[in-house]
Design a protein around this motif. Structure first.
Motif, mmCIF file in Angstrom:
data_model
loop_
_atom_site.group_PDB
_atom_site.id
_atom_site.type_symbol
_atom_site.label_atom_id
_atom_site.label_comp_id
_atom_site.label_asym_id
_atom_site.label_seq_id
_atom_site.Cartn_x
_atom_site.Cartn_y
_atom_site.Cartn_z
ATOM 1 N N PHE A 34 -10.804 44.799 9.569
ATOM 2 C CA PHE A 34 -9.488 45.323 9.912
ATOM 3 C C PHE A 34 -8.477 44.191 9.871
ATOM 4 O O PHE A 34 -8.786 43.056 10.221
ATOM 5 C CB PHE A 34 -9.494 45.920 11.333
ATOM 6 C CG PHE A 34 -10.534 46.981 11.549
ATOM 7 C CD1 PHE A 34 -11.792 46.655 12.010
ATOM 8 C CD2 PHE A 34 -10.249 48.310 11.300
ATOM 9 C CE1 PHE A 34 -12.760 47.624 12.218
ATOM 10 C CE2 PHE A 34 -11.202 49.294 11.506
ATOM 11 C CZ PHE A 34 -12.458 48.951 11.963
ATOM 12 N N TYR A 36 -4.651 43.192 11.386
ATOM 13 C CA TYR A 36 -3.637 43.532 12.373
ATOM 14 C C TYR A 36 -2.452 42.585 12.244
ATOM 15 O O TYR A 36 -2.570 41.453 11.766
ATOM 16 C CB TYR A 36 -4.190 43.384 13.804
ATOM 17 C CG TYR A 36 -5.318 44.308 14.174
ATOM 18 C CD1 TYR A 36 -6.642 43.993 13.864
ATOM 19 C CD2 TYR A 36 -5.075 45.490 14.858
ATOM 20 C CE1 TYR A 36 -7.681 44.830 14.218
ATOM 21 C CE2 TYR A 36 -6.108 46.334 15.231
ATOM 22 C CZ TYR A 36 -7.408 45.995 14.908
ATOM 23 O OH TYR A 36 -8.434 46.826 15.270
ATOM 24 N N LEU A 46 -2.423 47.858 13.950
ATOM 25 C CA LEU A 46 -3.338 47.944 12.826
ATOM 26 C C LEU A 46 -2.549 48.131 11.537
ATOM 27 O O LEU A 46 -1.694 49.013 11.445
ATOM 28 C CB LEU A 46 -4.321 49.105 13.025
ATOM 29 C CG LEU A 46 -5.342 49.314 11.912
ATOM 30 C CD1 LEU A 46 -6.312 48.139 11.847
ATOM 31 C CD2 LEU A 46 -6.111 50.617 12.142
ATOM 32 N N THR A 49 -7.498 49.063 7.043
ATOM 33 C CA THR A 49 -8.951 49.011 7.234
ATOM 34 C C THR A 49 -9.587 48.861 5.867
ATOM 35 O O THR A 49 -9.217 49.572 4.924
ATOM 36 C CB THR A 49 -9.446 50.313 7.874
ATOM 37 O OG1 THR A 49 -8.766 50.506 9.110
ATOM 38 C CG2 THR A 49 -10.945 50.256 8.110
ATOM 39 N N ASN A 51 -13.345 48.554 3.726
ATOM 40 C CA ASN A 51 -14.799 48.599 3.657
ATOM 41 C C ASN A 51 -15.236 47.874 2.401
ATOM 42 O O ASN A 51 -14.573 47.951 1.358
ATOM 43 C CB ASN A 51 -15.290 50.046 3.628
ATOM 44 C CG ASN A 51 -14.992 50.760 4.927
ATOM 45 O OD1 ASN A 51 -15.523 50.408 5.965
ATOM 46 N ND2 ASN A 51 -14.131 51.747 4.866
ATOM 47 N N GLY A 100 -20.419 51.302 12.279
ATOM 48 C CA GLY A 100 -20.573 52.278 13.341
ATOM 49 C C GLY A 100 -19.633 51.974 14.481
ATOM 50 O O GLY A 100 -18.517 51.494 14.274
ATOM 51 N N PHE A 101 -20.098 52.180 15.693
ATOM 52 C CA PHE A 101 -19.258 51.942 16.864
ATOM 53 C C PHE A 101 -19.643 50.650 17.569
ATOM 54 O O PHE A 101 -19.464 50.499 18.770
ATOM 55 C CB PHE A 101 -19.351 53.136 17.813
ATOM 56 C CG PHE A 101 -18.783 54.399 17.204
ATOM 57 C CD1 PHE A 101 -19.611 55.385 16.717
ATOM 58 C CD2 PHE A 101 -17.408 54.577 17.101
ATOM 59 C CE1 PHE A 101 -19.082 56.546 16.140
ATOM 60 C CE2 PHE A 101 -16.873 55.722 16.528
ATOM 61 C CZ PHE A 101 -17.715 56.715 16.050
ATOM 62 N N SER A 102 -20.154 49.704 16.799
ATOM 63 C CA SER A 102 -20.486 48.400 17.370
ATOM 64 C C SER A 102 -19.215 47.605 17.611
ATOM 65 O O SER A 102 -18.132 47.960 17.125
ATOM 66 C CB SER A 102 -21.423 47.639 16.438
ATOM 67 O OG SER A 102 -20.841 47.474 15.168
ATOM 68 N N ALA A 103 -19.337 46.530 18.366
ATOM 69 C CA ALA A 103 -18.170 45.727 18.738
ATOM 70 C C ALA A 103 -17.515 45.119 17.511
ATOM 71 O O ALA A 103 -18.171 44.774 16.527
ATOM 72 C CB ALA A 103 -18.579 44.631 19.708
ATOM 73 N N ALA A 104 -16.197 44.994 17.571
ATOM 74 C CA ALA A 104 -15.434 44.285 16.546
ATOM 75 C C ALA A 104 -15.128 42.887 17.055
ATOM 76 O O ALA A 104 -14.746 42.709 18.217
ATOM 77 C CB ALA A 104 -14.145 45.034 16.235
ATOM 78 N N PHE A 105 -15.308 41.903 16.184
ATOM 79 C CA PHE A 105 -15.036 40.515 16.539
ATOM 80 C C PHE A 105 -13.847 40.026 15.736
ATOM 81 O O PHE A 105 -13.688 40.360 14.562
ATOM 82 C CB PHE A 105 -16.275 39.652 16.280
ATOM 83 C CG PHE A 105 -17.443 40.060 17.119
ATOM 84 C CD1 PHE A 105 -18.367 40.981 16.649
ATOM 85 C CD2 PHE A 105 -17.603 39.564 18.403
ATOM 86 C CE1 PHE A 105 -19.440 41.390 17.443
ATOM 87 C CE2 PHE A 105 -18.670 39.954 19.193
ATOM 88 C CZ PHE A 105 -19.581 40.878 18.715
ATOM 89 N N PHE A 106 -13.013 39.221 16.404
ATOM 90 C CA PHE A 106 -11.734 38.842 15.828
ATOM 91 C C PHE A 106 -11.723 37.398 15.345
ATOM 92 O O PHE A 106 -12.392 36.525 15.918
ATOM 93 C CB PHE A 106 -10.623 39.031 16.860
ATOM 94 C CG PHE A 106 -10.265 40.466 17.095
ATOM 95 C CD1 PHE A 106 -11.033 41.267 17.929
ATOM 96 C CD2 PHE A 106 -9.164 41.027 16.466
ATOM 97 C CE1 PHE A 106 -10.711 42.592 18.138
ATOM 98 C CE2 PHE A 106 -8.833 42.359 16.677
ATOM 99 C CZ PHE A 106 -9.608 43.138 17.509
ATOM 100 N N GLY A 107 -10.919 37.166 14.305
ATOM 101 C CA GLY A 107 -10.631 35.810 13.886
ATOM 102 C C GLY A 107 -9.614 35.169 14.810
ATOM 103 O O GLY A 107 -9.105 35.801 15.734
#
Lengths: 115, 112
Positions: A34, A36, A46, A49, A51, A100-107
């Motif tokens: 993603f 932002y 946002l 997105t 993929n 899926g609905f796993s955690a998103a990690f940010f830069g």
């Protein structure tokens, strides 16, 4: 936690030039990334997105021809701000998720200043 | 439209003064509730994921809890280094490509 590396952390460019920002997932495969934009003292907005291997989906109001997103592999996505103008100056942040609905990690974010 | 609402917008605490941050959310379709910490000029740092009511997660002075309509981030005996903006976000089924819906954040200031 998982590591997402964003580069550069800070960039200054001249009006009319293009800038590329890279986002890499270092220790996991990111099926979805993603992008932002964050204005001072505001929450994350946002932009799009992406993929791996398919075209990015842009949020309403975001110009796809100005903000080019490429998600070429499971560990790399790039955001190119084309023909940048001063109003594009902002803090851009990427995030990555394994799906899926796993955690998103940010830069760490990229501070773009267009002069 | 899915909504995540955080309160208060800002909170000032004395060092050692425990408190809680609130995150209320649209219940229908929620698949996961996330807490992040964001320092000025940095990207958000992942703290916790909660998936079902009654679930609790802890990390140092922070504990996140989830009920059927809201989540709390409890801060016990905070220190100045806990000062940051805390963001709550929901993952909703039906939302495009598993995107997160963020609250506006709570800016926490811990005074020595």
């Amino acid at each position: 936690g998982a590591v997402v590396s964003q580069h550069p952390s800070r960039v200054i460019c001249k009006s009319g030039t293009s800038v590329k920002i890279e986002c890499r997932s270092l220790d996991f495969q990111a099926t979805t990334m993603f992008w932002y934009r964050q204005f001072p003292k505001q929450s994350l907005m946002l932009m799009a997105t992406s993929n791996e291997g398919s075209k990015a989906t842009y949020e309403q109001g975001v110009e796809k021809d100005k903000f080019l997103i490429n998600h070429a592999s499971l560990t790399l996505s790039t955001l190119t701000v084309t023909s940048a103008h001063p109003e594009d100056s902002s803090f851009y942040i990427c995030s990555a998720t394994a799906g899926g609905f796993s955690a998103a990690f940010f830069g760490q974010g990229t501070r773009l200043t267009v002069v | 439209e899915d909504q995540v609402t955080q309160s208060p917008e800002a909170l000032r605490l004395q060092e050692g003064e425990s408190s809680s941050l609130n995150c209320s959310y649209t219940v229908s379709g929620l698949r996961g509730l996330f807490w992040y910490r964001q320092d000025p000029g940095k990207g958000p740092e992942f703290l916790f994921t909660l998936y079902s009511a009654g679930e609790e997660k802890e990390k140092e002075r922070l504990k996140a809890t989830l009920t059927k309509k809201e989540s709390f981030l409890h801060i016990t005996a905070p220190k100045p280094e806990d000062s940051a903006t805390y963001l709550c976000a929901g993952h909703y089924s039906g939302a495009g490509s598993y995107q997160l819906t963020f609250g506006k954040g709570t800016k926490l200031s811990v005074i020595p």
